[in-house]
Design a protein around this motif. Structure first.
Motif, PDB file in Angstrom:
ATOM      1  N   MET A   1      44.352  31.312  60.077  1.00 46.85           N
ATOM      2  CA  MET A   1      44.569  31.305  61.522  1.00 46.85           C
ATOM      3  C   MET A   1      43.621  32.294  62.184  1.00 46.85           C
ATOM      4  N   LYS A   2      42.360  31.993  62.169  1.00 45.58           N
ATOM      5  CA  LYS A   2      41.341  32.930  62.604  1.00 45.58           C
ATOM      6  C   LYS A   2      41.424  33.255  64.086  1.00 45.58           C
ATOM      7  N   MET A   3      41.899  32.295  64.871  1.00 48.16           N
ATOM      8  CA  MET A   3      41.914  32.535  66.311  1.00 48.16           C
ATOM      9  C   MET A   3      42.845  33.677  66.669  1.00 48.16           C
ATOM     10  N   TRP A   4      44.045  33.688  66.072  1.00 47.87           N
ATOM     11  CA  TRP A   4      44.981  34.771  66.361  1.00 47.87           C
ATOM     12  C   TRP A   4      44.358  36.092  65.925  1.00 47.87           C
ATOM     13  N   LYS A   5      43.799  36.122  64.727  1.00 45.28           N
ATOM     14  CA  LYS A   5      43.197  37.349  64.218  1.00 45.28           C
ATOM     15  C   LYS A   5      42.122  37.851  65.171  1.00 45.28           C
ATOM     16  N   LYS A   6      41.329  36.947  65.684  1.00 50.76           N
ATOM     17  CA  LYS A   6      40.256  37.339  66.600  1.00 50.76           C
ATOM     18  C   LYS A   6      40.818  37.953  67.859  1.00 50.76           C
ATOM     19  N   PHE A   7      41.884  37.343  68.399  1.00 47.24           N
ATOM     20  CA  PHE A   7      42.408  37.834  69.667  1.00 47.24           C
ATOM     21  C   PHE A   7      43.053  39.196  69.514  1.00 47.24           C
ATOM     22  N   LEU A   8      43.618  39.490  68.359  1.00 46.77           N
ATOM     23  CA  LEU A   8      44.283  40.772  68.173  1.00 46.77           C
ATOM     24  C   LEU A   8      43.328  41.940  68.372  1.00 46.77           C
ATOM     25  N   ASN A   9      42.067  41.693  68.141  1.00 45.17           N
ATOM     26  CA  ASN A   9      41.088  42.759  68.256  1.00 45.17           C
ATOM     27  C   ASN A   9      40.464  42.845  69.643  1.00 45.17           C
ATOM     28  N   GLU A 274      47.587  41.440  55.071  1.00 46.85           N
ATOM     29  CA  GLU A 274      47.201  40.447  56.069  1.00 46.85           C
ATOM     30  C   GLU A 274      48.438  39.872  56.730  1.00 46.85           C
ATOM     31  N   GLY A 275      48.225  39.281  57.904  1.00 46.65           N
ATOM     32  CA  GLY A 275      49.314  38.662  58.630  1.00 46.65           C
ATOM     33  C   GLY A 275      49.630  37.275  58.100  1.00 46.65           C
ATOM     34  N   ASN A 276      50.793  36.763  58.450  1.00 46.64           N
ATOM     35  CA  ASN A 276      51.215  35.461  57.954  1.00 46.64           C
ATOM     36  C   ASN A 276      50.348  34.319  58.462  1.00 46.64           C
ATOM     37  N   TRP A 277      49.465  34.594  59.453  1.00 47.79           N
ATOM     38  CA  TRP A 277      48.541  33.559  59.920  1.00 47.79           C
ATOM     39  C   TRP A 277      47.594  33.110  58.813  1.00 47.79           C
ATOM     40  N   VAL A 278      47.426  33.964  57.767  1.00 48.21           N
ATOM     41  CA  VAL A 278      46.507  33.621  56.689  1.00 48.21           C
ATOM     42  C   VAL A 278      47.147  32.673  55.675  1.00 48.21           C
ATOM     43  N   TYR A 279      48.449  32.546  55.730  1.00 52.17           N
ATOM     44  CA  TYR A 279      49.181  31.785  54.713  1.00 52.17           C
ATOM     45  C   TYR A 279      48.698  30.334  54.628  1.00 52.17           C
ATOM     46  N   GLU A 280      48.716  29.635  55.759  1.00 46.66           N
ATOM     47  CA  GLU A 280      48.290  28.242  55.752  1.00 46.66           C
ATOM     48  C   GLU A 280      46.795  28.106  55.501  1.00 46.66           C
ATOM     49  N   THR A 281      46.018  29.100  55.956  1.00 47.93           N
ATOM     50  CA  THR A 281      44.581  29.082  55.707  1.00 47.93           C
ATOM     51  C   THR A 281      44.292  29.095  54.217  1.00 47.93           C
ATOM     52  N   LEU A 282      45.001  29.942  53.501  1.00 50.62           N
ATOM     53  CA  LEU A 282      44.808  30.005  52.052  1.00 50.62           C
ATOM     54  C   LEU A 282      45.241  28.704  51.386  1.00 50.62           C
ATOM     55  N   LYS A 283      46.338  28.138  51.872  1.00 52.69           N
ATOM     56  CA  LYS A 283      46.845  26.902  51.278  1.00 52.69           C
ATOM     57  C   LYS A 283      45.897  25.725  51.490  1.00 52.69           C
ATOM     58  N   THR A 284      45.281  25.666  52.670  1.00 59.15           N
ATOM     59  CA  THR A 284      44.457  24.505  53.011  1.00 59.15           C
ATOM     60  C   THR A 284      42.972  24.690  52.723  1.00 59.15           C
ATOM     61  N   GLU A 285      42.437  25.885  53.013  1.00 61.87           N
ATOM     62  CA  GLU A 285      41.004  26.112  52.847  1.00 61.87           C
ATOM     63  C   GLU A 285      40.630  26.691  51.492  1.00 61.87           C
ATOM     64  N   VAL A 342      56.699  25.688  62.553  1.00 57.57           N
ATOM     65  CA  VAL A 342      56.332  24.793  61.456  1.00 57.57           C
ATOM     66  C   VAL A 342      54.909  24.276  61.642  1.00 57.57           C
ATOM     67  N   GLY A 343      54.532  24.008  62.877  1.00 60.45           N
ATOM     68  CA  GLY A 343      53.223  23.427  63.150  1.00 60.45           C
ATOM     69  C   GLY A 343      52.070  24.399  63.121  1.00 60.45           C
ATOM     70  N   THR A 344      52.353  25.686  63.378  1.00 62.25           N
ATOM     71  CA  THR A 344      51.263  26.665  63.509  1.00 62.25           C
ATOM     72  C   THR A 344      51.218  27.719  62.417  1.00 62.25           C
ATOM     73  N   GLY A 345      52.305  27.902  61.677  1.00 63.25           N
ATOM     74  CA  GLY A 345      52.324  28.943  60.651  1.00 63.25           C
ATOM     75  C   GLY A 345      52.702  30.304  61.179  1.00 63.25           C
TER      76      GLY A 345
END
Length: 423
Positions: A1-9, A274-285, A342-345
């Protein structure tokens, strides 16, 4: 979930400007009983998300339009802070919009958020830590739509190949200092020196803030000035120097990657926070990387993590106050928050939605969810972003030994306070 990570900074990039007059007064008064919104239009201010976020939001909007009869227009900002503040000054702000919890103090100070009637939004169903973060003087100004927390991600393949049991991992940062060199030595024997590292770290204060505040540390004074060089904060953050001195801890950039998820997903890191936004990224990418999730290490005898959240706020100058309330109610109710999660992680900010989404049945995500009880919200006044930028500029000098931690943080304070005074 790179977009969330980017915005946090991103944080609050602009200095505080007076918007109270520009807003044109408070939102239109109403008794909140309006139910027929046929022919009305609601504008929503959002930043661009990834594909799953776009899909989830569009579905909620479609369902909302069908239920209330109104039309919803999205206003997607590419430079969120700068553009939405400009719209507020020009009285063209959207009726409801995203409010990052780190930005909330700025919005609150400038009076651009309309007060929300907490009785309308089932606030007792939400995690109190989050609703408190969107409350000023006992008044609610935004409803959290989701949250994320930091936890440890462990590459189980690295542990298996080095014959190190995950159960051997220390439970405190202090213990990591002695344990990491031994682990790194075993990694080097299996993978070769400089190929895989035991642990990653980030320079952002949004990752280290929970360490800085231990035992009453205050990185930012009550008046908003930087206080990074204070004895307590320097002592708290010095653990970062101890960890990097092991030569087993690196930044993603050190190993030629852009962020933690990529570093971990490429198999070059055994442990990352890392934040839970990375969870689906790891699963899919990065499906070939097996992993498990554990809670963050303790420090100075206490648990800690970071918590991030985004809420829905209502513009104080909206002409669609009832409709904006209706949207916030709809988007953050149990059913739609479950669908969003469920849709966004992301993690639900409502306890009943967390149960409905079966987060507690996922052992990895449950670690993130449980952290809400002890995690520190990424929020500290209107100068947080300015202090963070200075911190990131001078932390490398403290960690590479070119300056003492105290000297580096003193320079960070000087830069931050000069910028604060200039604004």
């Amino acid at each position: 979930m790179k977009m969330w990570k980017k915005f946090l900074n991103v944080g609050v990039a602009l200095g505080t400007v007076s918007l109270l007059t520009a807003c044109g007064g408070s939102s239109d008064s109403s008794d909140g009983d309006k139910t027929d919104f046929t022919g009305d239009t609601l504008t929503l201010g959002v930043w661009g998300g990834n594909e799953s976020e776009e899909k989830a939001l569009d579905q909620i909007i479609k369902d909302f339009e069908a239920e209330v009869g109104a039309k919803v227009e999205k206003k997607v900002y590419t430079d969120y802070n700068t553009q939405i503040q400009a719209d507020m000054a020009g009285k063209t702000a959207p009726d409801a919009f995203y409010v990052d919890i780190s930005m909330y103090p700025w919005f609150s100070q400038n009076g651009v958020l309309a007060e929300l009637d907490s009785d309308k939004f089932e606030i007792d169903k939400f995690y109190s830590t989050l609703t408190d973060g969107f409350t000023t003087d006992g008044k609610l100004y935004a409803v959290p739509k989701d949250m994320s927390t930091l936890s440890l991600y462990l590459n189980t393949e690295v542990f298996e190949k080095t014959e190190v049991s995950i159960e051997e991992i220390p439970t405190s940062y202090e213990e990591y200092v002695d344990w990491l060199p031994q682990f790194q030595e075993k990694i080097d024997k299996v993978y070769g020196k400089g190929k895989v590292f035991a642990m990653s770290y980030n320079l952002e204060m949004s990752r280290n803030y929970h360490l800085a505040i231990r035992d009453g540390g205050k990185p930012i004074n009550e008046d908003g000035t930087a206080n990074l060089a204070s004895d307590k904060v320097v002592d708290n953050l010095s653990i970062l120097k101890d960890l990097t001195d092991t030569k087993a801890v690196v930044t993603p950039k050190d190993i030629g990657t852009g962020w933690n998820g990529e570093a971990f997903g490429s198999g070059k890191i055994a442990i990352m926070d890392e934040g839970n936004w990375v969870y689906e990224t790891l699963k899919t990418e990065f499906p070939s990387i097996p992993f498990t999730v554990r809670k963050m290490p303790t420090y100075k005898g206490t648990e800690g993590s970071m918590m991030f959240s985004v809420g829905w706020g209502k513009y104080v100058g909206t002409k669609q106050s009832d409709l904006a309330d209706k949207w916030i109610q709809f988007a953050t109710n149990k059913e739609n928050m479950t669908a969003w999660s469920v849709g966004t992680g992301t993690l639900p900010s409502r306890e009943d939605a967390a149960e409905e989404a079966k987060i507690t049945e996922n052992e990895d995500l449950k670690v993130h969810l449980d952290a809400w009880d002890y995690a520190t919200i990424w929020q500290d006044g209107v100068t947080l972003d300015t202090v963070d930028k200075a911190y990131q500029n001078f932390l490398p000098k403290a960690l590479d030994g070119s300056e003492t931690f105290s000297e580096a943080m003193k320079q960070a304070d000087e830069q931050a306070n000069a910028d604060i005074q200039a604004n």
